[in-house]
Scaffold this motif. Structure first.
Motif, PDB file in Angstrom:
ATOM      1  N   ARG A 163       0.846  -1.187   0.000  1.00 25.71           N
ATOM      2  CA  ARG A 163       0.000   0.000   0.000  1.00 25.71           C
ATOM      3  C   ARG A 163       0.884   1.240   0.000  1.00 25.71           C
ATOM      4  N   ILE A 164       0.548   2.234  -0.828  1.00 24.43           N
ATOM      5  CA  ILE A 164       1.341   3.456  -0.906  1.00 24.43           C
ATOM      6  C   ILE A 164       0.451   4.659  -0.659  1.00 24.43           C
ATOM      7  N   ALA A 165       1.079   5.768  -0.288  1.00 28.14           N
ATOM      8  CA  ALA A 165       0.367   7.028  -0.030  1.00 28.14           C
ATOM      9  C   ALA A 165       1.197   8.167  -0.591  1.00 28.14           C
ATOM     10  N   ASN A 166       0.545   9.328  -0.753  1.00 23.38           N
ATOM     11  CA  ASN A 166       1.215  10.546  -1.235  1.00 23.38           C
ATOM     12  C   ASN A 166       1.914  10.325  -2.574  1.00 23.38           C
ATOM     13  N   ALA A 167       1.258   9.578  -3.459  1.00 20.73           N
ATOM     14  CA  ALA A 167       1.873   9.255  -4.752  1.00 20.73           C
ATOM     15  C   ALA A 167       1.835  10.466  -5.677  1.00 20.73           C
ATOM     16  N   LYS A 168       2.978  10.736  -6.328  1.00 20.78           N
ATOM     17  CA  LYS A 168       3.081  11.823  -7.304  1.00 20.78           C
ATOM     18  C   LYS A 168       3.796  11.301  -8.541  1.00 20.78           C
ATOM     19  N   PHE A 169       3.174  11.503  -9.686  1.00 26.17           N
ATOM     20  CA  PHE A 169       3.726  11.015 -10.944  1.00 26.17           C
ATOM     21  C   PHE A 169       4.294  12.181 -11.737  1.00 26.17           C
ATOM     22  N   GLN A 170       5.552  12.044 -12.148  1.00 29.60           N
ATOM     23  CA  GLN A 170       6.203  13.055 -12.989  1.00 29.60           C
ATOM     24  C   GLN A 170       6.446  12.443 -14.359  1.00 29.60           C
ATOM     25  N   ARG A 171       5.713  12.925 -15.354  1.00 34.96           N
ATOM     26  CA  ARG A 171       5.831  12.351 -16.684  1.00 34.96           C
ATOM     27  C   ARG A 171       7.120  12.837 -17.359  1.00 34.96           C
ATOM     28  N   PRO A 172       7.621  12.090 -18.341  1.00 35.01           N
ATOM     29  CA  PRO A 172       8.812  12.537 -19.080  1.00 35.01           C
ATOM     30  C   PRO A 172       8.503  13.772 -19.936  1.00 35.01           C
ATOM     31  N   VAL A 179       2.569  15.372 -27.948  1.00 36.19           N
ATOM     32  CA  VAL A 179       2.077  14.510 -26.880  1.00 36.19           C
ATOM     33  C   VAL A 179       0.629  14.853 -26.561  1.00 36.19           C
ATOM     34  N   ARG A 180      -0.154  13.816 -26.293  1.00 33.62           N
ATOM     35  CA  ARG A 180      -1.517  13.992 -25.801  1.00 33.62           C
ATOM     36  C   ARG A 180      -1.796  12.873 -24.791  1.00 33.62           C
ATOM     37  N   GLU A 181      -2.076  13.244 -23.545  1.00 36.76           N
ATOM     38  CA  GLU A 181      -2.386  12.228 -22.540  1.00 36.76           C
ATOM     39  C   GLU A 181      -3.779  11.670 -22.788  1.00 36.76           C
ATOM     40  N   LEU A 182      -3.899  10.352 -22.744  1.00 37.47           N
ATOM     41  CA  LEU A 182      -5.188   9.701 -22.903  1.00 37.47           C
ATOM     42  C   LEU A 182      -5.949   9.812 -21.593  1.00 37.47           C
ATOM     43  N   GLU A 183      -7.205  10.235 -21.692  1.00 34.80           N
ATOM     44  CA  GLU A 183      -7.967  10.542 -20.481  1.00 34.80           C
ATOM     45  C   GLU A 183      -8.263   9.291 -19.663  1.00 34.80           C
ATOM     46  N   GLU A 184      -8.488   8.188 -20.333  1.00 31.86           N
ATOM     47  CA  GLU A 184      -8.844   6.961 -19.620  1.00 31.86           C
ATOM     48  C   GLU A 184      -7.599   6.331 -18.988  1.00 31.86           C
ATOM     49  N   ARG A 185      -7.627   6.141 -17.676  1.00 31.19           N
ATOM     50  CA  ARG A 185      -6.547   5.466 -16.961  1.00 31.19           C
ATOM     51  C   ARG A 185      -7.072   4.124 -16.455  1.00 31.19           C
ATOM     52  N   LYS A 186      -6.301   3.069 -16.674  1.00 35.24           N
ATOM     53  CA  LYS A 186      -6.757   1.714 -16.385  1.00 35.24           C
ATOM     54  C   LYS A 186      -6.192   1.218 -15.063  1.00 35.24           C
ATOM     55  N   SER A 218      13.356   9.028 -18.220  1.00 38.37           N
ATOM     56  CA  SER A 218      12.668   8.227 -17.199  1.00 38.37           C
ATOM     57  C   SER A 218      11.438   8.955 -16.679  1.00 38.37           C
ATOM     58  N   ALA A 219      10.391   8.181 -16.446  1.00 42.45           N
ATOM     59  CA  ALA A 219       9.240   8.679 -15.696  1.00 42.45           C
ATOM     60  C   ALA A 219       9.495   8.400 -14.216  1.00 42.45           C
ATOM     61  N   VAL A 220       9.020   9.296 -13.342  1.00 43.66           N
ATOM     62  CA  VAL A 220       9.338   9.212 -11.913  1.00 43.66           C
ATOM     63  C   VAL A 220       8.048   9.141 -11.106  1.00 43.66           C
ATOM     64  N   LEU A 221       8.028   8.229 -10.132  1.00 41.20           N
ATOM     65  CA  LEU A 221       6.932   8.140  -9.172  1.00 41.20           C
ATOM     66  C   LEU A 221       7.519   8.275  -7.778  1.00 41.20           C
ATOM     67  N   THR A 222       7.104   9.312  -7.052  1.00 33.60           N
ATOM     68  CA  THR A 222       7.495   9.475  -5.653  1.00 33.60           C
ATOM     69  C   THR A 222       6.305   9.103  -4.782  1.00 33.60           C
ATOM     70  N   CYS A 223       6.550   8.375  -3.715  1.00 36.07           N
ATOM     71  CA  CYS A 223       5.453   7.924  -2.856  1.00 36.07           C
ATOM     72  C   CYS A 223       6.012   7.538  -1.496  1.00 36.07           C
ATOM     73  N   ASP A 224       5.118   7.225  -0.591  1.00 38.84           N
ATOM     74  CA  ASP A 224       5.461   6.679   0.716  1.00 38.84           C
ATOM     75  C   ASP A 224       4.856   5.287   0.811  1.00 38.84           C
ATOM     76  N   VAL A 225       5.679   4.299   1.146  1.00 39.66           N
ATOM     77  CA  VAL A 225       5.203   2.930   1.310  1.00 39.66           C
ATOM     78  C   VAL A 225       4.748   2.749   2.751  1.00 39.66           C
ATOM     79  N   VAL A 226       3.523   2.269   2.924  1.00 38.55           N
ATOM     80  CA  VAL A 226       2.951   2.074   4.252  1.00 38.55           C
ATOM     81  C   VAL A 226       3.473   0.761   4.819  1.00 38.55           C
ATOM     82  N   ARG A 227       4.217   0.873   5.890  1.00 38.28           N
ATOM     83  CA  ARG A 227       4.719  -0.326   6.566  1.00 38.28           C
ATOM     84  C   ARG A 227       3.666  -0.830   7.535  1.00 38.28           C
ATOM     85  N   GLN A 228       3.276  -2.090   7.399  1.00 35.63           N
ATOM     86  CA  GLN A 228       2.236  -2.662   8.243  1.00 35.63           C
ATOM     87  C   GLN A 228       2.808  -3.819   9.052  1.00 35.63           C
TER      88      GLN A 228
END
Length: 575
Positions: A163-172, A179-186, A218-228
């Motif tokens: 489980r992750i929190a505070n996820a931020k995606f930085q596109r290339p 470029v055109r981002e596709l609206e539908e995310r799967k 590179s595309a970058v994803l910064t997040c916090d991993v929830v330790r359980q």
């Protein structure tokens, strides 16, 4: 209780004096060694007042603001104010990276932090802190060797078991592509290495501009991993409280750069003219009537259908000589963006007006495009058309008129009598019924009424086509849809995201599909909002994205609270 209240009142009164006692600044890092997959925390501490920190000089890291906090303390009978600005720094390369002295504006003077540095390696020294089997990212393209102007799809995927929190995606940056981002995310479940994962996809449509080798960074994803822990016996095991008790582990994940070799289009040596379209297309043509009279018109329609850069299609060349006048109409487009790219149709219509009678062979039109599946040019032809033009029913003499002979005096003498006979006698003057005052007033009011009606219609038409108004309506529609969904539904979080983004874009009068939190803050500040309001909107967008992609707990109460907060923010942003 009374003593505590006195301390609070004294602090509020003496805080300004403490700020004037002297201002100092310092900076610190939470660590000086990290890996490319990690981030570090920079804290700038300003004592004696509040100010502004300029982080533009940091070039080796991507800077993410984590907010600020202010505290007032009393030591040895003196009050002191301290403001701490927190930033997350994501390394952009390996090696010894430097954080230069940062200027801080406070109380009309410029202070500078000390220079700091950190060593960044490829892998962390303590590999036990990371478990790549629980979380990783990847990126690929649908075609690594496309032709120029060929549509390809870039897909970024997050594979997660943790489980992750505070996820931020930085596109290339996608250099060398439109470029055109596709609206539908799967989002779906998949298996990798015998393990079950939850996968989130973000896709972009790319069209290469020019040939040669191109590298997508590179595309970058910064997040916090929830330790359980193994069990959850306490309410305080909730991830929200885990964030405060240090149970969140920061992570920075990068995809490998993607290399794309764009093949240039081969030179076209055939007959006709290359249309510039790349993809798969077909054409059709239709002549409304094959028999007309001189001066009448018939419509010639030319239709292009297919998938590719159809939006770049231009009108066909119709060569009819001097026997026709050609009037082109505005093209009609039905183009849609799907997961495979642009597709649809484009219709060009022209009015053909013959100026001379006869039978004309219009022949067929040739149209050339580049077929990516065949790797070569394809020539399409329309059927041949013929047009029979009959003489007009009434022949008009279009020759220049010669000057008329000057009239004689006798002719002038009889003109007035022939046109308007004169009347004499008392009967020549007669009374007519006057116009009523109501009718006269109505006649005076009619022109202003028609003018106001025209202005209203034009304003209404402009309002319907105004991009800002369209985005405002989109924001309201998204919030209505979110209210009808459950927080456990993925579409609920997509509606919140679209509603907030559309509300921000409505301020600029432009259309769009996505924004980053930094773009939201910049747009709102440019539009006259306070820094606090802009930061609140940016933070709200980050929380929505974190819940949308982070896979965190989506309980009903928290979702409804976030819906109400987003609804208030959208109302505040709509013009």
């Amino acid at each position: 209780m009374r003593n505590r209240l006195c301390w609070i009142v004294a602090a509020a009164i003496l805080a300004p004096a403490a700020a004037m006692a002297g201002v100092s600044v310092q900076a610190s890092l939470d660590r000086t060694a990290l890996a490319m997959e990690e981030s570090l925390v920079l804290q700038v501490t300003l004592r004696g007042g509040k100010g502004e920190v300029d982080t533009d000089g940091i070039s080796d890291f991507k800077v993410l603001s984590r907010g600020s906090s202010t505290s007032i303390r009393m030591v040895n009978g003196q009050f002191s104010q301290e403001t701490v600005y927190t930033y997350a720094l994501v390394p952009l390369r390996e090696g010894r990276l430097t954080i230069p002295p940062l200027p801080v504006q406070a109380d009309g003077e410029t202070l500078r932090t000390p220079e700091l540095s950190a060593i960044v390696t490829r892998m962390p020294a303590d590999r036990s802190r990371m478990d790549p089997q629980d979380l990783f990212v990847e990126a690929d393209v649908s075609e690594t060797a496309p032709f120029e102007s060929q549509q390809i799809r870039y897909t970024f995927r997050v594979w997660q078991r943790a489980r992750i929190a505070n996820a931020k995606f930085q596109r290339p940056d996608f250099p060398g592509f439109t470029v055109r981002e596709l609206e539908e995310r799967k989002e779906y479940n998949a298996v990798s290495g015998g393990l079950d994962f939850r996968v989130t996809e973000v896709a972009f449509l790319l069209i290469p501009v020019g040939g040669g080798k191109k590298t997508i960074p590179s595309a970058v994803l910064t997040c916090d991993v929830v330790r359980q822990s193994g069990r959850r016996d306490s309410f305080f095991e909730d991830p929200f409280f885990g964030m405060r008790s240090g149970r969140l582990a920061p992570r920075v994940l990068r995809t490998e750069p993607v290399a794309v070799f764009v093949k240039p289009l081969p030179p076209y040596t055939g007959q006709g003219k290359f249309s510039g379209l790349v993809g798969r297309f077909d054409i059709d043509a239709e002549l409304a009537s094959s028999e007309v009279r001189v001066g009448d018109s018939t419509t010639f329609a030319f239709t292009i259908r297919g998938a590719g850069n159809i939006m770049d299609a231009g009108p066909p060349e119709i060569r009819l000589g001097d026997a026709f006048k050609v009037y082109d109409d505005t093209p009609e487009e039905e183009i849609r963006l799907t997961g495979e790219g642009y597709s649809g149709k484009k219709v060009f219509r022209s009015a053909l007006v013959p100026v001379a009678a006869g039978t004309y062979d219009l022949g067929s039109l040739e149209w050339v495009y580049f077929d990516v599946s065949r790797g070569g040019y394809v020539v399409r032809k329309t059927p041949a058309f013929s047009l029979s033009v009959r003489p007009a029913d009434r022949t008009e003499d279009i020759r220049a008129a010669s000057p008329a002979p000057s009239p004689s005096k006798s002719e002038v003498a009889f003109v007035g009598r022939d046109i308007l006979p004169l009347k004499d006698g008392r009967d020549a003057v007669s009374e007519r019924r006057p116009i009523s005052s109501a009718l006269f007033a109505a006649m005076l009011a009619l022109p202003p009424f028609l003018w106001a009606a025209a202005r209203f219609a034009m304003a209404r038409l402009k309002k319907e086509t105004d991009p800002g108004r369209m985005m405002a309506e989109k924001a309201e529609k998204a919030m209505r849809e979110a209210a009808s969904l459950s927080p456990s539904d993925d579409d609920f979080w997509g509606c919140l995201y679209r509603g907030l983004v559309a509300a921000v874009l409505s301020r600029t009068g432009s259309a769009g599909l996505s924004l980053t939190s930094a773009e939201v803050s910049g747009i709102l500040i440019h539009q006259g909002f306070t820094g606090e309001a802009a930061e609140a909107a940016a933070t709200l967008l980050e929380r929505i994205e974190s819940a949308r992609y982070g896979g965190g707990v989506r309980d009903r109460d928290a979702g409804e609270a976030l819906l109400e907060e987003t609804r208030r923010m959208v109302r505040k942003l709509l013009p």
